[in-house]
Design a protein around this motif. Sequence first.
Motif, PDB file in Angstrom:
ATOM      1  N   ILE A 111      -0.290  10.214   2.450  1.00 16.75           N
ATOM      2  CA  ILE A 111      -1.454  10.208   3.324  1.00 16.75           C
ATOM      3  C   ILE A 111      -2.399  11.343   2.940  1.00 16.75           C
ATOM      4  O   ILE A 111      -1.987  12.497   2.814  1.00 16.75           O
ATOM      5  N   LYS A 112      -3.669  10.998   2.738  1.00 15.90           N
ATOM      6  CA  LYS A 112      -4.722  11.981   2.501  1.00 15.90           C
ATOM      7  C   LYS A 112      -5.750  11.875   3.621  1.00 15.90           C
ATOM      8  O   LYS A 112      -5.762  10.889   4.369  1.00 15.90           O
ATOM      9  N   TYR A 113      -6.622  12.876   3.706  1.00 18.55           N
ATOM     10  CA  TYR A 113      -7.599  12.894   4.783  1.00 18.55           C
ATOM     11  C   TYR A 113      -8.999  13.140   4.227  1.00 18.55           C
ATOM     12  O   TYR A 113      -9.199  13.953   3.326  1.00 18.55           O
ATOM     13  N   SER A 114      -9.964  12.419   4.770  1.00 22.66           N
ATOM     14  CA  SER A 114     -11.370  12.603   4.452  1.00 22.66           C
ATOM     15  C   SER A 114     -12.084  12.856   5.769  1.00 22.66           C
ATOM     16  O   SER A 114     -12.140  11.965   6.627  1.00 22.66           O
ATOM     17  N   HIS A 115     -12.614  14.060   5.940  1.00 19.79           N
ATOM     18  CA  HIS A 115     -13.174  14.444   7.239  1.00 19.79           C
ATOM     19  C   HIS A 115     -14.696  14.382   7.239  1.00 19.79           C
ATOM     20  O   HIS A 115     -15.349  14.889   6.335  1.00 19.79           O
ATOM     21  N   ASN A 172     -13.982   8.723  -2.802  1.00 21.44           N
ATOM     22  CA  ASN A 172     -13.917   9.703  -3.883  1.00 21.44           C
ATOM     23  C   ASN A 172     -12.503  10.219  -4.113  1.00 21.44           C
ATOM     24  O   ASN A 172     -12.229  10.818  -5.158  1.00 21.44           O
ATOM     25  N   LEU A 173     -11.626   9.983  -3.163  1.00 26.62           N
ATOM     26  CA  LEU A 173     -10.219  10.404  -3.310  1.00 26.62           C
ATOM     27  C   LEU A 173      -9.371   9.319  -3.977  1.00 26.62           C
ATOM     28  O   LEU A 173      -8.180   9.512  -4.185  1.00 26.62           O
ATOM     29  N   ILE A 174      -9.984   8.186  -4.289  1.00 24.09           N
ATOM     30  CA  ILE A 174      -9.262   7.061  -4.883  1.00 24.09           C
ATOM     31  C   ILE A 174      -9.617   6.935  -6.354  1.00 24.09           C
ATOM     32  O   ILE A 174     -10.796   6.955  -6.716  1.00 24.09           O
ATOM     33  N   VAL A 214       0.857  -1.186   0.000  1.00 23.68           N
ATOM     34  CA  VAL A 214       0.000   0.000   0.000  1.00 23.68           C
ATOM     35  C   VAL A 214       0.894   1.236   0.000  1.00 23.68           C
ATOM     36  O   VAL A 214       1.754   1.385   0.867  1.00 23.68           O
ATOM     37  N   ASP A 215       0.683   2.114  -0.981  1.00 19.83           N
ATOM     38  CA  ASP A 215       1.529   3.301  -1.076  1.00 19.83           C
ATOM     39  C   ASP A 215       0.774   4.604  -0.815  1.00 19.83           C
ATOM     40  O   ASP A 215       1.348   5.684  -0.834  1.00 19.83           O
ATOM     41  N   GLU A 216      -0.544   4.484  -0.579  1.00 21.65           N
ATOM     42  CA  GLU A 216      -1.339   5.671  -0.250  1.00 21.65           C
ATOM     43  C   GLU A 216      -2.448   5.277   0.711  1.00 21.65           C
ATOM     44  O   GLU A 216      -3.157   4.296   0.481  1.00 21.65           O
ATOM     45  N   VAL A 217      -2.594   6.054   1.771  1.00 16.80           N
ATOM     46  CA  VAL A 217      -3.618   5.812   2.781  1.00 16.80           C
ATOM     47  C   VAL A 217      -4.525   7.030   2.875  1.00 16.80           C
ATOM     48  O   VAL A 217      -4.038   8.164   2.943  1.00 16.80           O
ATOM     49  N   ILE A 218      -5.817   6.795   2.838  1.00 12.84           N
ATOM     50  CA  ILE A 218      -6.796   7.850   3.097  1.00 12.84           C
ATOM     51  C   ILE A 218      -7.331   7.616   4.501  1.00 12.84           C
ATOM     52  O   ILE A 218      -7.945   6.576   4.768  1.00 12.84           O
ATOM     53  N   VAL A 219      -7.067   8.539   5.391  1.00 12.90           N
ATOM     54  CA  VAL A 219      -7.519   8.420   6.774  1.00 12.90           C
ATOM     55  C   VAL A 219      -8.852   9.146   6.905  1.00 12.90           C
ATOM     56  O   VAL A 219      -8.938  10.363   6.705  1.00 12.90           O
ATOM     57  N   SER A 220      -9.897   8.394   7.213  1.00 12.48           N
ATOM     58  CA  SER A 220     -11.225   8.968   7.395  1.00 12.48           C
ATOM     59  C   SER A 220     -11.369   9.402   8.851  1.00 12.48           C
ATOM     60  O   SER A 220     -11.397   8.570   9.754  1.00 12.48           O
ATOM     61  N   THR A 221     -11.422  10.706   9.076  1.00 13.83           N
ATOM     62  CA  THR A 221     -11.403  11.257  10.430  1.00 13.83           C
ATOM     63  C   THR A 221     -12.742  11.877  10.802  1.00 13.83           C
ATOM     64  O   THR A 221     -13.554  12.210   9.947  1.00 13.83           O
ATOM     65  N   GLY A 222     -12.931  12.035  12.089  1.00 13.64           N
ATOM     66  CA  GLY A 222     -14.127  12.684  12.618  1.00 13.64           C
ATOM     67  C   GLY A 222     -13.796  13.276  13.969  1.00 13.64           C
ATOM     68  O   GLY A 222     -13.375  14.413  14.088  1.00 13.64           O
ATOM     69  N   TYR A 223     -13.938  12.440  14.997  1.00 15.38           N
ATOM     70  CA  TYR A 223     -13.653  12.868  16.367  1.00 15.38           C
ATOM     71  C   TYR A 223     -12.177  13.232  16.528  1.00 15.38           C
ATOM     72  O   TYR A 223     -11.295  12.453  16.172  1.00 15.38           O
ATOM     73  N   LYS A 224     -11.917  14.439  17.038  1.00 16.18           N
ATOM     74  CA  LYS A 224     -10.555  14.947  17.276  1.00 16.18           C
ATOM     75  C   LYS A 224      -9.679  14.796  16.024  1.00 16.18           C
ATOM     76  O   LYS A 224      -8.523  14.374  16.090  1.00 16.18           O
ATOM     77  N   LYS A 225     -10.238  15.189  14.882  1.00 17.77           N
ATOM     78  CA  LYS A 225      -9.532  15.033  13.604  1.00 17.77           C
ATOM     79  C   LYS A 225      -8.218  15.787  13.581  1.00 17.77           C
ATOM     80  O   LYS A 225      -7.224  15.320  13.000  1.00 17.77           O
ATOM     81  N   ASP A 226      -8.182  16.988  14.186  1.00 19.44           N
ATOM     82  CA  ASP A 226      -6.964  17.800  14.132  1.00 19.44           C
ATOM     83  C   ASP A 226      -5.801  17.109  14.830  1.00 19.44           C
ATOM     84  O   ASP A 226      -4.653  17.206  14.383  1.00 19.44           O
ATOM     85  N   MET A 227      -6.086  16.413  15.910  1.00 12.59           N
ATOM     86  CA  MET A 227      -5.024  15.708  16.622  1.00 12.59           C
ATOM     87  C   MET A 227      -4.433  14.605  15.752  1.00 12.59           C
ATOM     88  O   MET A 227      -3.198  14.422  15.706  1.00 12.59           O
ATOM     89  N   ILE A 228      -5.303  13.874  15.040  1.00 11.76           N
ATOM     90  CA  ILE A 228      -4.819  12.801  14.163  1.00 11.76           C
ATOM     91  C   ILE A 228      -3.995  13.371  13.020  1.00 11.76           C
ATOM     92  O   ILE A 228      -2.886  12.905  12.738  1.00 11.76           O
ATOM     93  N   GLU A 229      -4.513  14.398  12.357  1.00 11.85           N
ATOM     94  CA  GLU A 229      -3.823  14.967  11.211  1.00 11.85           C
ATOM     95  C   GLU A 229      -2.505  15.620  11.621  1.00 11.85           C
ATOM     96  O   GLU A 229      -1.484  15.449  10.944  1.00 11.85           O
ATOM     97  N   ASN A 230      -2.519  16.363  12.717  1.00  6.82           N
ATOM     98  CA  ASN A 230      -1.279  17.011  13.172  1.00  6.82           C
ATOM     99  C   ASN A 230      -0.223  15.976  13.541  1.00  6.82           C
ATOM    100  O   ASN A 230       0.966  16.160  13.268  1.00  6.82           O
ATOM    101  N   TYR A 231      -0.669  14.895  14.171  1.00  8.62           N
ATOM    102  CA  TYR A 231       0.285  13.848  14.538  1.00  8.62           C
ATOM    103  C   TYR A 231       0.910  13.219  13.294  1.00  8.62           C
ATOM    104  O   TYR A 231       2.135  13.098  13.188  1.00  8.62           O
ATOM    105  N   LEU A 232       0.065  12.814  12.338  1.00  4.65           N
ATOM    106  CA  LEU A 232       0.587  12.142  11.146  1.00  4.65           C
ATOM    107  C   LEU A 232       1.467  13.071  10.310  1.00  4.65           C
ATOM    108  O   LEU A 232       2.459  12.634   9.718  1.00  4.65           O
ATOM    109  N   LYS A 233       1.133  14.339  10.274  1.00  2.68           N
ATOM    110  CA  LYS A 233       1.941  15.294   9.503  1.00  2.68           C
ATOM    111  C   LYS A 233       3.291  15.536  10.157  1.00  2.68           C
ATOM    112  O   LYS A 233       4.225  15.988   9.492  1.00  2.68           O
TER     113      LYS A 233
END
Length: 222
Positions: free
Chosen positions: A73-77, A93-95, A46-65
């Motif tokens: 890594i892409k994000y779907s909120h 839709n991002l794939i 797997v060379d691309e991951v779309i992380v589907s976020t909701g609860y505390k999304k900013d914490m997940i995105e900031n951590y991964l970045k």
Amino acid sequence: MKAIILAGGFGKRLKPITDYVPKPLVPIKNIPIIDWQIKYLKKFGVDEVIVSTGYKKDMIENYLKSKDHNIHIKYSHEKSPLGTGGAIKKAGNLIKDDVFFVMNGDIITNIDLNKMISTPNSIASIELRTNFGILDVKDDKITKFREKKEISDLWMNAGIYFLERKILKNLPFKGDIEKTFFPEFAEKNLLNLIKFKNVKWFSIDSFKDIEESSKEIEKIIK
């Protein structure tokens, strides 16, 4: 190969820790669950991951970045909870690929994803496991006490799917895939089951799950 990680849940069963961090950032041996999952997915190309976020999304995105996972890594909120079906529809839709993996954001396993690639629209399954001791009984006497074990020929959803992009149109905008799309496709005989025996599999739903998986995780995900 692309994969969606469903990481938008509230993690209510892991309260109070999930009052402060989202479930994907709950650590196992001091490493967040989502790090283990990305490492696992990379192992299978797997060379691309779309992380589907909701609860505390900013914490997940900031951590991964802040980390270099050597993977795109892409994000779907989700602004409001969409359920697993709606989350996959939105993230899908991002794939652009014809097929992709989906993984629940709390699964730790060594299931061989290569065994699913030749069978689109499939669910990874493992034999149901009991969390309780099993008693062998004869004439109201216990003859043997067995620790928790797998129950033969009774299969459960392992939370990993291999889907075709064209099925996104069949998914609900809101609702769980397990209650909408899967029953519909199963009735049409279009849903496949890939069975895995003798694999390691943990769904991190309790502090006991964290404790038990931490004993084996470095063997599970190398």
